[in-house]
Design an enzyme around this catalytic site. Structure first.
Site, PDB file in Angstrom:
ATOM      1  CG  ASN A   9      38.655  46.975  48.111  1.00  0.00           C
ATOM      2  OD1 ASN A   9      38.487  45.799  48.433  1.00  0.00           O
ATOM      3  ND2 ASN A   9      39.609  47.363  47.260  1.00  0.00           N
ATOM      4  CE  LYS A  11      42.701  47.888  49.035  1.00  0.00           C
ATOM      5  NZ  LYS A  11      43.865  48.641  48.651  1.00  0.00           N
ATOM      6  CG  HIS A  94      41.409  47.018  43.276  1.00  0.00           C
ATOM      7  ND1 HIS A  94      42.753  46.991  43.576  1.00  0.00           N
ATOM      8  CD2 HIS A  94      40.863  47.962  44.080  1.00  0.00           C
ATOM      9  CE1 HIS A  94      42.991  47.898  44.522  1.00  0.00           C
ATOM     10  NE2 HIS A  94      41.861  48.500  44.839  1.00  0.00           N
ATOM     11  CD  GLU A  96      45.282  46.375  46.205  1.00  0.00           C
ATOM     12  OE1 GLU A  96      44.399  45.613  46.619  1.00  0.00           O
ATOM     13  OE2 GLU A  96      45.550  47.462  46.749  1.00  0.00           O
ATOM     14  CD  GLU A 166      40.372  52.385  43.845  1.00  0.00           C
ATOM     15  OE1 GLU A 166      40.007  52.670  44.985  1.00  0.00           O
ATOM     16  OE2 GLU A 166      40.801  51.265  43.536  1.00  0.00           O
ATOM     17  N   GLY A 172      46.726  53.122  49.170  1.00  0.00           N
ATOM     18  CA  GLY A 172      47.435  52.606  50.340  1.00  0.00           C
ATOM     19  C   GLY A 172      48.718  53.352  50.663  1.00  0.00           C
ATOM     20  CB  SER A 209      45.280  57.767  50.453  1.00  0.00           C
ATOM     21  OG  SER A 209      46.304  56.792  50.271  1.00  0.00           O
TER      22      SER A 209
HETATM   23  P1  PGA Z   1      43.145  52.845  50.112  1.00  0.00           P
HETATM   24  O1  PGA Z   1      42.661  51.770  49.012  1.00  0.00           O
HETATM   25  O2  PGA Z   1      41.924  53.635  50.521  1.00  0.00           O
HETATM   26  O3  PGA Z   1      43.703  52.012  51.241  1.00  0.00           O
HETATM   27  O4  PGA Z   1      44.169  53.704  49.453  1.00  0.00           O
HETATM   28  C1  PGA Z   1      41.707  52.111  48.050  1.00  0.00           C
HETATM   29  C2  PGA Z   1      41.450  50.924  47.155  1.00  0.00           C
HETATM   30  O5  PGA Z   1      42.371  50.171  46.857  1.00  0.00           O
HETATM   31  O6  PGA Z   1      40.298  50.712  46.712  1.00  0.00           O
END
Ligand code: PGA
Length: 246
Positions: A9, A11, A94, A96, A166, A172, A209
């Protein structure tokens, strides 16, 4: 269908020339992988990425879509528009998007239904906040989120979805859920789907992560079918190590 899937992903990262370079670098590194490789890229990279992945085993997804077919929704992109350029997957819900763009379980459900109607495979995200985790509500929150995301779907639809668990506090942050906790959460999601649709044959990923060091431990747990990878999916070499975690 349950299978091993590693999805990146990106982003809001990567310009088209960077996307093309990424695919050209990744393709030889993952060409022998038995795991399904997906990269979910910004809208502006989709077309370039789709052209560049031809003749490779890399699949392409978008990161969002609108549930309406067409109309006065300035700035939005529909499922049919994505499908028309051969996009195969789309991330839906997601955290976010839930956090910054007011997505709710209800709009997630509308998007999932529209994606499936137009032949896109949704990657549906669920996950608890740190506060919910500390209150011991993780399983309650994620089973309710998945139940609402899948409302009105058929058994046939279930074979075309991927779920990504998640935990929001792990995205992140460099903090990964322990493999046992992630497995337990994913098992709870699987059981919920089985209760409602009579099948547990669904691909369910862990995200938050994931990196080359922790991928193997996570992805070899009994219920974890792979990962949705953010930060570590921006570098082709690092991402290939996650794809080839065995
Ligand atoms: P990350 O993000 O691997 O940077 O923690 C995962 C995601 O948001 O899908």
């Amino acid at each position: 269908m349950r299978r091993k899937v590693i999805a990146g992903n990106w982003k809001m990262n990567m310009l088209p020339n960077e996307a093309i370079d990424f695919v050209n670098n990744l393709a030889p590194l993952v060409k022998n992988s038995e795991n399904e490789v997906i990269i979910c890229v910004p809208f502006t990279d989709l077309f370039y990425t789709l052209l560049t992945v031809q003749e490779t085993n890399i699949h392409v997804g978008a990161q969002n879509m609108h549930w309406e077919e067409k109309g006065a929704y300035t700035g939005e992109v529909s499922a049919e528009m994505l499908k028309s350029i051969n996009v195969e997957y789309v991330i839906i819900g997601h955290s976010e998007r839930r956090q910054y763009f007011n997505e709710t379980d209800e709009t997630v459900n509308l998007k999932v239904k529209s994606a499936l109607k137009h032949g896109l495979k949704p990657i549906i995200c669920v996950g608890e906040t740190l506060e919910q985790k500390e209150q011991g509500k993780t399983l309650e929150v994620i089973t309710s989120q998945i139940s609402r995301a899948l409302q009105d779907l058929t058994l046939d639809d279930i074979s075309n979805i991927i779920v990504a668990y998640e935990p929001i506090w792990a995205i992140g942050t460099g903090k990964t859920a322990s493999s046992d906790d992630a497995n337990e959460s994913i098992k709870a999601i699987r059981n919920q789907i089985e209760k409602e649709f009579g099948t547990n044959d669904v691909t369910i990923l862990y995200g938050g992560s994931v990196n080359a060091e922790n991928a193997k431990e996570l992805f070899t747990m009994s219920d974890i079918d792979g990962g949705l990878v953010g930060g570590a999916s921006l570098n082709a070499e690092k991402f290939s190590k996650i794809v080839n975690f065995e």
